[in-house]
Write an enzyme that holds these catalytic residues in place. Sequence first.
Site, PDB file in Angstrom:
ATOM      1  N   HIS A 247     -12.641  -3.186   2.533  1.00 22.47           N
ATOM      2  CA  HIS A 247     -11.199  -3.243   2.777  1.00 22.47           C
ATOM      3  C   HIS A 247     -10.854  -2.901   4.227  1.00 22.47           C
ATOM      4  O   HIS A 247     -10.428  -3.757   4.979  1.00 22.47           O
ATOM      5  CB  HIS A 247     -10.495  -2.281   1.802  1.00 22.47           C
ATOM      6  CG  HIS A 247      -9.015  -2.403   1.787  1.00 22.47           C
ATOM      7  ND1 HIS A 247      -8.264  -2.078   0.670  1.00 22.47           N
ATOM      8  CD2 HIS A 247      -8.121  -2.786   2.727  1.00 22.47           C
ATOM      9  CE1 HIS A 247      -6.973  -2.272   0.935  1.00 22.47           C
ATOM     10  NE2 HIS A 247      -6.870  -2.702   2.191  1.00 22.47           N
TER      11      HIS A 247
ATOM     12  N   GLU B 150       0.808  -1.210   0.000  1.00 21.35           N
ATOM     13  CA  GLU B 150       0.000   0.000   0.000  1.00 21.35           C
ATOM     14  C   GLU B 150       0.848   1.270   0.000  1.00 21.35           C
ATOM     15  O   GLU B 150       0.315   2.374   0.165  1.00 21.35           O
ATOM     16  CB  GLU B 150      -0.926   0.019   1.228  1.00 21.35           C
ATOM     17  CG  GLU B 150      -1.967  -1.073   1.247  1.00 21.35           C
ATOM     18  CD  GLU B 150      -3.036  -0.935   0.174  1.00 21.35           C
ATOM     19  OE1 GLU B 150      -2.902  -0.057  -0.697  1.00 21.35           O
ATOM     20  OE2 GLU B 150      -3.992  -1.718   0.208  1.00 21.35           O
TER      21      GLU B 150
ATOM     22  N   HIS C 174      -7.342  -3.083   9.192  1.00 20.24           N
ATOM     23  CA  HIS C 174      -8.491  -3.877   8.756  1.00 20.24           C
ATOM     24  C   HIS C 174      -9.354  -4.188   9.977  1.00 20.24           C
ATOM     25  O   HIS C 174      -9.751  -5.341  10.188  1.00 20.24           O
ATOM     26  CB  HIS C 174      -8.031  -5.172   8.086  1.00 20.24           C
ATOM     27  CG  HIS C 174      -7.285  -4.984   6.809  1.00 20.24           C
ATOM     28  ND1 HIS C 174      -6.761  -6.025   6.088  1.00 20.24           N
ATOM     29  CD2 HIS C 174      -6.974  -3.862   6.108  1.00 20.24           C
ATOM     30  CE1 HIS C 174      -6.154  -5.569   5.002  1.00 20.24           C
ATOM     31  NE2 HIS C 174      -6.262  -4.251   5.002  1.00 20.24           N
TER      32      HIS C 174
ATOM     33  N   HIS D  45      -3.083   2.431   8.500  1.00 17.85           N
ATOM     34  CA  HIS D  45      -4.108   1.717   7.736  1.00 17.85           C
ATOM     35  C   HIS D  45      -4.362   0.377   8.408  1.00 17.85           C
ATOM     36  O   HIS D  45      -3.422  -0.403   8.627  1.00 17.85           O
ATOM     37  CB  HIS D  45      -3.651   1.513   6.291  1.00 17.85           C
ATOM     38  CG  HIS D  45      -4.423   0.449   5.555  1.00 17.85           C
ATOM     39  ND1 HIS D  45      -5.801   0.404   5.545  1.00 17.85           N
ATOM     40  CD2 HIS D  45      -4.008  -0.614   4.820  1.00 17.85           C
ATOM     41  CE1 HIS D  45      -6.198  -0.632   4.831  1.00 17.85           C
ATOM     42  NE2 HIS D  45      -5.131  -1.273   4.389  1.00 17.85           N
TER      43      HIS D  45
END
Length: 208
Positions: free
Chosen positions: A152, A72, A92, A90
């Site tokens: 996502h 990413e 999940h 980031h």
Amino acid sequence: MSLREQLCEYGRRAVELGLVIGTSGNLSVREGDLVTVTPSGAPLDRLTPELCPVVDLTTGRRVAGELRPSSETPMHLAIYQTTDARAIVHTHSVFGTVVATTMTELPPVHYNALMLGGVVKVAEYATYGTPELAANVRRALDGKRAALMANHGGVTIGATLEEAFEATRLLEWLCEVYVRGLSVGKPNILTEDQLAAVIERTLNPPPL
């Protein structure tokens, strides 16, 4: 604490708090024209400083570290190039991903949403690691400190890694409140006037 050490510390915290599982999720921090990022395919709770690669902000070229940067990294670089962010997280996380798979935005169910910029938008789906996803997230973050990514997860930004990480914790809390609220009834959504009143009170607190 060095930037690489910070990534290791907050990577461990992300795992401990259940914000990521396995090798999912990634973090980065910017210093000048260099970005230190977590490596690809490495569990965040097993990182050591020397494993974290450093890349050039403009080209994405690796300038330090032996491991391949996170897949990413293009998204991280796009965000740095278009915002004032100095750190990105980031994840999940469970409730964030639930909202990201069912909604087009997270409405302000609590006034603390203002700390993220109000309504949190869900970026349109695109394959991970692609320029398309980077562009979608960049648009969703316009004027915000957080965004969700369809099917996502979530991404938050800050002036420091600590600030970005706390924004991630807040985003997950807001998502959990909303999802759990739906199981009980229809959550009340704060109006623009109600949010404006919170901003006014924050800027001009009543005298003691």
